[in-house]
Design a protein around this motif. Structure first.
Motif, PDB file in Angstrom:
ATOM      1  N   GLY A  15       0.832  -1.194   0.000  1.00 16.08           N
ATOM      2  CA  GLY A  15       0.000   0.000   0.000  1.00 16.08           C
ATOM      3  C   GLY A  15       0.866   1.243   0.000  1.00 16.08           C
ATOM      4  O   GLY A  15       1.927   1.265   0.612  1.00 16.08           O
ATOM      5  N   GLY A  16       0.411   2.268  -0.684  1.00 14.70           N
ATOM      6  CA  GLY A  16       1.164   3.510  -0.732  1.00 14.70           C
ATOM      7  C   GLY A  16       1.080   4.133  -2.107  1.00 14.70           C
ATOM      8  O   GLY A  16       1.909   3.842  -2.969  1.00 14.70           O
ATOM      9  N   SER A  17       0.049   4.951  -2.325  1.00 12.48           N
ATOM     10  CA  SER A  17      -0.146   5.627  -3.619  1.00 12.48           C
ATOM     11  C   SER A  17      -0.249   4.642  -4.777  1.00 12.48           C
ATOM     12  O   SER A  17       0.242   4.893  -5.878  1.00 12.48           O
ATOM     13  CB  SER A  17       0.969   6.645  -3.872  1.00 12.48           C
ATOM     14  OG  SER A  17       0.956   7.675  -2.883  1.00 12.48           O
ATOM     15  N   VAL A  18      -0.914   3.498  -4.534  1.00 17.23           N
ATOM     16  CA  VAL A  18      -1.170   2.546  -5.617  1.00 17.23           C
ATOM     17  C   VAL A  18      -2.185   3.154  -6.576  1.00 17.23           C
ATOM     18  O   VAL A  18      -3.179   3.745  -6.162  1.00 17.23           O
ATOM     19  CB  VAL A  18      -1.704   1.209  -5.065  1.00 17.23           C
ATOM     20  CG1 VAL A  18      -2.047   0.255  -6.202  1.00 17.23           C
ATOM     21  CG2 VAL A  18      -0.690   0.586  -4.127  1.00 17.23           C
TER      22      VAL A  18
ATOM     23  N   ILE B 106      -7.185  -1.579 -10.825  1.00 10.33           N
ATOM     24  CA  ILE B 106      -6.283  -2.147  -9.824  1.00 10.33           C
ATOM     25  C   ILE B 106      -6.724  -3.566  -9.469  1.00 10.33           C
ATOM     26  O   ILE B 106      -5.899  -4.469  -9.318  1.00 10.33           O
ATOM     27  CB  ILE B 106      -6.231  -1.239  -8.581  1.00 10.33           C
ATOM     28  CG1 ILE B 106      -5.645   0.133  -8.952  1.00 10.33           C
ATOM     29  CG2 ILE B 106      -5.407  -1.886  -7.466  1.00 10.33           C
ATOM     30  CD1 ILE B 106      -5.740   1.172  -7.853  1.00 10.33           C
ATOM     31  N   ILE B 107      -8.023  -3.757  -9.348  1.00  9.77           N
ATOM     32  CA  ILE B 107      -8.555  -5.100  -9.078  1.00  9.77           C
ATOM     33  C   ILE B 107      -8.153  -6.062 -10.190  1.00  9.77           C
ATOM     34  O   ILE B 107      -7.698  -7.185  -9.942  1.00  9.77           O
ATOM     35  CB  ILE B 107     -10.089  -5.053  -8.936  1.00  9.77           C
ATOM     36  CG1 ILE B 107     -10.490  -4.295  -7.661  1.00  9.77           C
ATOM     37  CG2 ILE B 107     -10.671  -6.469  -8.927  1.00  9.77           C
ATOM     38  CD1 ILE B 107     -11.974  -4.028  -7.552  1.00  9.77           C
ATOM     39  N   LYS B 108      -8.282  -5.620 -11.426  1.00  5.06           N
ATOM     40  CA  LYS B 108      -7.985  -6.480 -12.576  1.00  5.06           C
ATOM     41  C   LYS B 108      -6.512  -6.855 -12.664  1.00  5.06           C
ATOM     42  O   LYS B 108      -6.163  -7.878 -13.268  1.00  5.06           O
ATOM     43  CB  LYS B 108      -8.418  -5.786 -13.863  1.00  5.06           C
ATOM     44  CG  LYS B 108      -9.928  -5.634 -14.018  1.00  5.06           C
ATOM     45  CD  LYS B 108     -10.279  -4.848 -15.274  1.00  5.06           C
ATOM     46  CE  LYS B 108     -11.779  -4.621 -15.384  1.00  5.06           C
ATOM     47  NZ  LYS B 108     -12.127  -3.782 -16.570  1.00  5.06           N
ATOM     48  N   SER B 109      -5.641  -6.040 -12.074  1.00  2.84           N
ATOM     49  CA  SER B 109      -4.203  -6.314 -12.182  1.00  2.84           C
ATOM     50  C   SER B 109      -3.828  -7.646 -11.546  1.00  2.84           C
ATOM     51  O   SER B 109      -2.806  -8.244 -11.894  1.00  2.84           O
ATOM     52  CB  SER B 109      -3.395  -5.182 -11.538  1.00  2.84           C
ATOM     53  OG  SER B 109      -3.539  -5.179 -10.117  1.00  2.84           O
TER      54      SER B 109
ATOM     55  N   GLU C 286     -10.634   4.119 -11.237  1.00  2.00           N
ATOM     56  CA  GLU C 286      -9.440   3.317 -11.501  1.00  2.00           C
ATOM     57  C   GLU C 286      -9.296   2.140 -10.539  1.00  2.00           C
ATOM     58  O   GLU C 286      -8.475   1.242 -10.770  1.00  2.00           O
ATOM     59  CB  GLU C 286      -8.184   4.181 -11.454  1.00  2.00           C
ATOM     60  CG  GLU C 286      -7.849   4.764 -10.093  1.00  2.00           C
ATOM     61  CD  GLU C 286      -6.602   5.640 -10.125  1.00  2.00           C
ATOM     62  OE1 GLU C 286      -5.499   5.125 -10.409  1.00  2.00           O
ATOM     63  OE2 GLU C 286      -6.740   6.854  -9.876  1.00  2.00           O
ATOM     64  N   PHE C 287     -10.060   2.124  -9.454  1.00  2.00           N
ATOM     65  CA  PHE C 287     -10.011   0.988  -8.532  1.00  2.00           C
ATOM     66  C   PHE C 287     -10.307  -0.312  -9.270  1.00  2.00           C
ATOM     67  O   PHE C 287      -9.729  -1.353  -8.969  1.00  2.00           O
ATOM     68  CB  PHE C 287     -11.006   1.199  -7.395  1.00  2.00           C
ATOM     69  CG  PHE C 287     -10.894   0.184  -6.276  1.00  2.00           C
ATOM     70  CD1 PHE C 287      -9.697  -0.032  -5.616  1.00  2.00           C
ATOM     71  CD2 PHE C 287     -12.009  -0.537  -5.863  1.00  2.00           C
ATOM     72  CE1 PHE C 287      -9.592  -0.961  -4.579  1.00  2.00           C
ATOM     73  CE2 PHE C 287     -11.920  -1.460  -4.831  1.00  2.00           C
ATOM     74  CZ  PHE C 287     -10.710  -1.674  -4.189  1.00  2.00           C
TER      75      PHE C 287
ATOM     76  N   GLY D 279      -6.581   6.497  -1.709  1.00  2.13           N
ATOM     77  CA  GLY D 279      -7.313   7.450  -2.539  1.00  2.13           C
ATOM     78  C   GLY D 279      -7.877   6.871  -3.816  1.00  2.13           C
ATOM     79  O   GLY D 279      -9.000   7.211  -4.226  1.00  2.13           O
ATOM     80  N   ALA D 280      -7.142   5.982  -4.458  1.00  2.00           N
ATOM     81  CA  ALA D 280      -7.600   5.414  -5.723  1.00  2.00           C
ATOM     82  C   ALA D 280      -8.812   4.498  -5.563  1.00  2.00           C
ATOM     83  O   ALA D 280      -9.510   4.212  -6.534  1.00  2.00           O
ATOM     84  CB  ALA D 280      -6.463   4.656  -6.412  1.00  2.00           C
ATOM     85  N   SER D 281      -9.077   4.049  -4.318  1.00  2.00           N
ATOM     86  CA  SER D 281     -10.255   3.186  -4.116  1.00  2.00           C
ATOM     87  C   SER D 281     -11.550   3.982  -4.170  1.00  2.00           C
ATOM     88  O   SER D 281     -12.637   3.408  -4.205  1.00  2.00           O
ATOM     89  CB  SER D 281     -10.152   2.454  -2.774  1.00  2.00           C
ATOM     90  OG  SER D 281     -10.264   3.345  -1.675  1.00  2.00           O
TER      91      SER D 281
END
Length: 262
Positions: free
Chosen positions: A216-219, A250-253, A246-247, A240-242
């Motif tokens: 975690g940290g500016s993902v 991130i899930i798809k990654s 764009e969340f 913040g991104a959640s």
């Protein structure tokens, strides 16, 4: 067990943000989100918005977490929420030891460990956060700091693999949280590998290989794919991104680590 065998974990920590209207919009977006196989998703609204999120959430691939819990059970603890209450409300997860709790509320690693033990006893799984400040990193103390923080939890859980299966370790360098700064791939992998090696030496090789260690940290959508590809990074705790579209990216990654996709 290699990294691809550990279920990828993505947590969304909403922190002290949200209105009824914004929560509804976020949940509407999550309801239509496609959750890849081998990716577990948990979101953590404020305590005030948990019930609203539970009411609106229909996506069975997503669970809801609390952001904190009291160190004991119910009682004369004004303003606190106990793990007993979380379990009674149907919550399966809680975030403990976030750097903001450690710094703003002066929570020690021992208190975080005590909270972890109590929550697990109530059947609430724990995302336990650890991480170093910029000054500690620049002093070369990163490994010492994060292993000491995790060490308090390890003292309490010992080598009980059944307990560790209910714990996700979130490495969050304090200097990267909400700053836009992100640990490089090499920095993230080095710390995650250090933590896994430490677990192997201080608990068991089984626990070391099965415990998920997330970053975690500016993902963001821009850096998540590279970070997700690292062998010892098993997911993310997103701030913040959640709260943004764009969340979903991130899930798809995490799909890259799905063994069935190889």
């Amino acid at each position: 067990m290699d990294g691809g065998s550990r279920t990828f974990f993505v947590g969304g920590n909403w922190k002290c943000n949200g209105t009824i209207s914004s929560v509804d919009k976020l949940i509407d977006a999550l309801n239509s989100a496609s959750i890849p196989q081998n990716v577990e998703v948990v979101i953590a609204p404020t305590s005030l918005h948990i019930a609203r999120a539970q009411e609106k959430l229909q996506n069975k691939g997503i669970e809801i977490s609390a952001q904190n819990a009291w160190v004991k059970g119910n009682g004369a603890y004004t303003g606190e929420i106990s793990a007993d209450m979380l379990a009674d409300a149907g919550l399966k997860w809680v975030i403990l030891g976030h750097s903001e709790r450690r710094s703003l509320c002066h929570e020690s690693s021992q208190v975080v460990a005590e909270k972890t033990v109590y929550c697990l006893k109530q059947g609430v799984k724990v995302i336990v956060c650890i991480g170093e400040t910029l000054a500690q990193r620049e002093a070369g103390d990163t490994s010492k700091v994060v292993t000491e923080q995790l060490g308090e939890v390890a003292k309490s859980l010992g080598s009980d693999a059944s307990q560790w299966k209910q714990v996700v370790v979130a490495y969050e360098p304090v200097w990267a949280i909400g700053t836009g700064k992100v640990a490089t791939a090499d920095q993230a992998q080095e710390v995650h590998q250090t933590l896994r090696s430490w677990l192997s030496s201080n608990t068991s090789s089984e626990i070391a290989q099965s415990t998920r260690i997330i970053y975690g940290g500016s993902v963001s959508a821009k850096n998540c794919t590279e970070l997700a590809s690292l062998p010892d990074v098993d997911g993310f705790l997103v701030g913040g991104a959640s709260l943004k579209p764009e969340f979903a990216d991130i899930i798809k990654s995490g799909s890259a680590k799905d063994p069935s996709s190889k």
